[in-house]
Motif scaffolding. Sequence first.
Motif, short mmCIF file in Angstrom:
data_model
loop_
_atom_site.label_atom_id
_atom_site.label_comp_id
_atom_site.label_asym_id
_atom_site.label_seq_id
_atom_site.Cartn_x
_atom_site.Cartn_y
_atom_site.Cartn_z
N THR A 100 0.82 -1.22 0.00
CA THR A 100 0.00 0.00 0.00
C THR A 100 0.86 1.26 0.00
O THR A 100 0.55 2.22 -0.71
CB THR A 100 -0.95 0.05 1.22
OG1 THR A 100 -0.18 -0.08 2.42
CG2 THR A 100 -2.00 -1.04 1.14
N HIS A 101 1.93 1.26 0.78
CA HIS A 101 2.78 2.44 0.86
C HIS A 101 4.10 2.04 1.51
O HIS A 101 4.21 0.97 2.14
CB HIS A 101 2.09 3.57 1.64
CG HIS A 101 1.82 3.25 3.07
ND1 HIS A 101 0.98 2.23 3.48
CD2 HIS A 101 2.28 3.82 4.22
CE1 HIS A 101 0.92 2.20 4.80
NE2 HIS A 101 1.71 3.14 5.28
N ALA A 102 5.09 2.89 1.39
CA ALA A 102 6.46 2.51 1.75
C ALA A 102 6.76 2.71 3.23
O ALA A 102 7.68 3.43 3.61
CB ALA A 102 7.45 3.29 0.89
N SER A 104 7.54 0.34 6.73
CA SER A 104 8.02 -1.03 6.95
C SER A 104 6.98 -1.93 7.58
O SER A 104 7.06 -3.15 7.44
CB SER A 104 9.29 -1.01 7.80
OG SER A 104 9.01 -0.50 9.09
N ASP A 105 5.96 -1.36 8.27
CA ASP A 105 4.93 -2.24 8.82
C ASP A 105 3.95 -2.71 7.74
O ASP A 105 2.99 -3.43 8.03
CB ASP A 105 4.18 -1.57 9.99
CG ASP A 105 3.45 -0.30 9.59
OD1 ASP A 105 4.03 0.51 8.83
OD2 ASP A 105 2.31 -0.11 10.03
N HIS A 106 4.21 -2.30 6.51
CA HIS A 106 3.39 -2.74 5.37
C HIS A 106 4.24 -3.47 4.33
O HIS A 106 3.89 -4.54 3.87
CB HIS A 106 2.65 -1.55 4.75
CG HIS A 106 1.67 -0.95 5.70
ND1 HIS A 106 0.32 -1.14 5.60
CD2 HIS A 106 1.88 -0.19 6.81
CE1 HIS A 106 -0.29 -0.52 6.61
NE2 HIS A 106 0.64 0.07 7.36
N LEU A 107 5.37 -2.84 3.97
CA LEU A 107 6.23 -3.45 2.96
C LEU A 107 7.18 -4.48 3.53
O LEU A 107 7.61 -5.40 2.82
CB LEU A 107 7.10 -2.37 2.27
CG LEU A 107 6.45 -1.37 1.33
CD1 LEU A 107 7.53 -0.73 0.46
CD2 LEU A 107 5.36 -2.00 0.49
N GLY A 220 -5.28 0.91 3.71
CA GLY A 220 -3.90 1.11 4.13
C GLY A 220 -3.84 2.05 5.32
O GLY A 220 -4.60 1.92 6.28
N ASP A 221 -2.96 3.03 5.24
CA ASP A 221 -2.80 3.98 6.34
C ASP A 221 -3.28 5.38 5.96
O ASP A 221 -2.83 6.39 6.52
CB ASP A 221 -1.33 4.04 6.79
CG ASP A 221 -0.93 2.84 7.62
OD1 ASP A 221 -1.79 1.98 7.87
OD2 ASP A 221 0.25 2.77 8.01
N LEU A 222 -4.17 5.45 5.00
CA LEU A 222 -4.69 6.74 4.56
C LEU A 222 -5.14 7.57 5.76
O LEU A 222 -5.62 7.03 6.76
CB LEU A 222 -5.87 6.52 3.62
CG LEU A 222 -6.21 7.67 2.68
CD1 LEU A 222 -5.08 7.88 1.67
CD2 LEU A 222 -7.51 7.38 1.93
N ASN A 251 -8.39 2.74 8.78
CA ASN A 251 -7.14 3.25 8.25
C ASN A 251 -6.11 3.44 9.36
O ASN A 251 -6.45 3.78 10.50
CB ASN A 251 -7.39 4.59 7.55
CG ASN A 251 -8.16 4.42 6.25
OD1 ASN A 251 -8.17 3.35 5.65
ND2 ASN A 251 -8.83 5.49 5.82
N HIS A 252 -4.86 3.26 8.98
CA HIS A 252 -3.74 3.52 9.88
C HIS A 252 -3.93 2.92 11.28
O HIS A 252 -3.73 3.60 12.28
CB HIS A 252 -3.47 5.03 9.98
CG HIS A 252 -2.10 5.33 10.51
ND1 HIS A 252 -1.77 6.52 11.10
CD2 HIS A 252 -0.97 4.58 10.54
CE1 HIS A 252 -0.50 6.49 11.48
NE2 HIS A 252 0.01 5.33 11.14
N HIS A 253 -4.37 1.65 11.31
CA HIS A 253 -4.44 0.91 12.56
C HIS A 253 -5.28 1.63 13.61
O HIS A 253 -5.03 1.54 14.81
CB HIS A 253 -3.02 0.63 13.09
CG HIS A 253 -2.05 0.31 11.99
ND1 HIS A 253 -2.09 -0.89 11.32
CD2 HIS A 253 -1.09 1.06 11.38
CE1 HIS A 253 -1.15 -0.87 10.37
NE2 HIS A 253 -0.55 0.29 10.38
N GLY A 254 -6.27 2.39 13.12
CA GLY A 254 -7.19 3.06 14.04
C GLY A 254 -6.61 4.28 14.73
O GLY A 254 -7.19 4.79 15.69
ZN LIG Z 1 0.91 1.17 9.12
#
Ligand SMILES: [Zn+2]
Length: 472
Positions: A100-102, A104-107, A220-222, A251-254
């Motif tokens: 989703t975006h760069a 590290s908790d996603h990529l 994602g983390d929008l 989004n963004h883990h709440g």
């Molecule tokens: Zn995240």
Amino acid sequence: MKTFEKIGIGLLLGVGLFASTRSVNADEKVHFIDLFGDAILLESDGHFGLIDGGEDSDNPTGNPLLAWFPGGEQILLNYLKSNIPADSNGQYNLDFIMGTHAHSDHLGGLRYVVNDSQITVNKAYLKEYHPEQMNLYNIMWDNQEEYDLLVSALNNEGIPIVKNTEELNQSFNLGKMNIQFYNTEVLDYAFLDESYKLDENHSSIVSVVQYNNKQIFLGGDLDFKTNPMNPLGDESRVASLIGDIDLMKLNHHGQILSNSYELISKLNPEFAISTWTGIDVYQPTKDYLLSQNIPLFETHYSGNIVIDFNKESFGLYDYTGSIPVAKPREPGWYLLEGNWYYFDGQISVTGWKSIGNTWYYFDSNGTMQKGWQAINGQWYLLDAINGDMKIGWHLDSSKKWYFLKASGEMTTGWQQVSGKWYFLKASGEMTTGWQLINGKWYFLNASGEMQTGRKIISGKWYQFNLSGEWIA
Ligand SMILES: [Zn+2]
């Protein structure tokens, strides 16, 4: 260094309730894998796709803020290998991965998936990374390093990378699911004043996963940061393109700068799921969800959560087949998949529970029980609809009377009730008429009352002693 603990929950010990219905080709599911960050496995008709790979264990920049982030790459690899059936070559196939975006908790974990010799990835969706949109060291994290490592892993494996907006905007099918990405354009905010410069979260590719008229929003983390180009922020811009959905991953883990009320009300989800990065969901967001009757489930408390499109009411289960626990939940009754549960604090009640002066019984999954139940060697009668424990006399549907103690146990044998004696069979059924009991004859009238003294029965006189025995 921060520490964190999994909150244990007893409810989820698996019973395989739904295990028997698992069959590879019929499954249409979305798996929210319980690790630090996002890792979401899509499954449709034997095809699999992975959105984000969670945090990994490395910390290439030595940023102290990243040092305590627990890497989940092994959890991810194990999960994929135990949920994707291996092909005849022993390979686990992913039709695609998407970052989703760069962050590290996603990529982070995706590179380990790409490098794993047992996993085959056919394609990667990955937007270009634009560091010039950020200006603070702390929010640069290890974005560039993680992005570069992933890209070179993909290149080494010869896996095509889809990165331009036009291509990313093409909706496509995974098995029988349809997937549409949003927020695929590279946001050209580089000219903005320093104070407006954006976090990478703004770049999050948003997915809407659709199957059988049900839609899942994965944003994602929008976030909803205000900026001069989009006064209401990017969440609102994207939400207006999407409209009503069924399930929303927060989004963004709440966290605090995401999940505006406007976004939630536009998406209007039936329920919400949140993944975790060390901080609980922002309390006002939880309060808002509660006020809108939108239950919230968090992987951190529930474990892996699997959404099953084939369930009538869009069921959700952890990987063992149980229903995950939402936290926090207001104490009270919850109807989930047609079964009642009572949540008392963080977990659903099991065993006996007195609620409003009435007793209820919940099995080891927390499901409220109904009808006759044998519990610890005793029979109890629980209301066929409401589950409340019956006491006293009860006439069942086959017109038999039963007598249940004040503590609920079904009685058998001789019982004295309101000064009268009754005799109940081993099945609990009240007897009437002549009964031979331990070698003596007794007569119990139509109401089940044991007769004593002189009585006329069918036009004849009989004599019974004070114990009810027929003596003449
Ligand atoms: Zn995240």
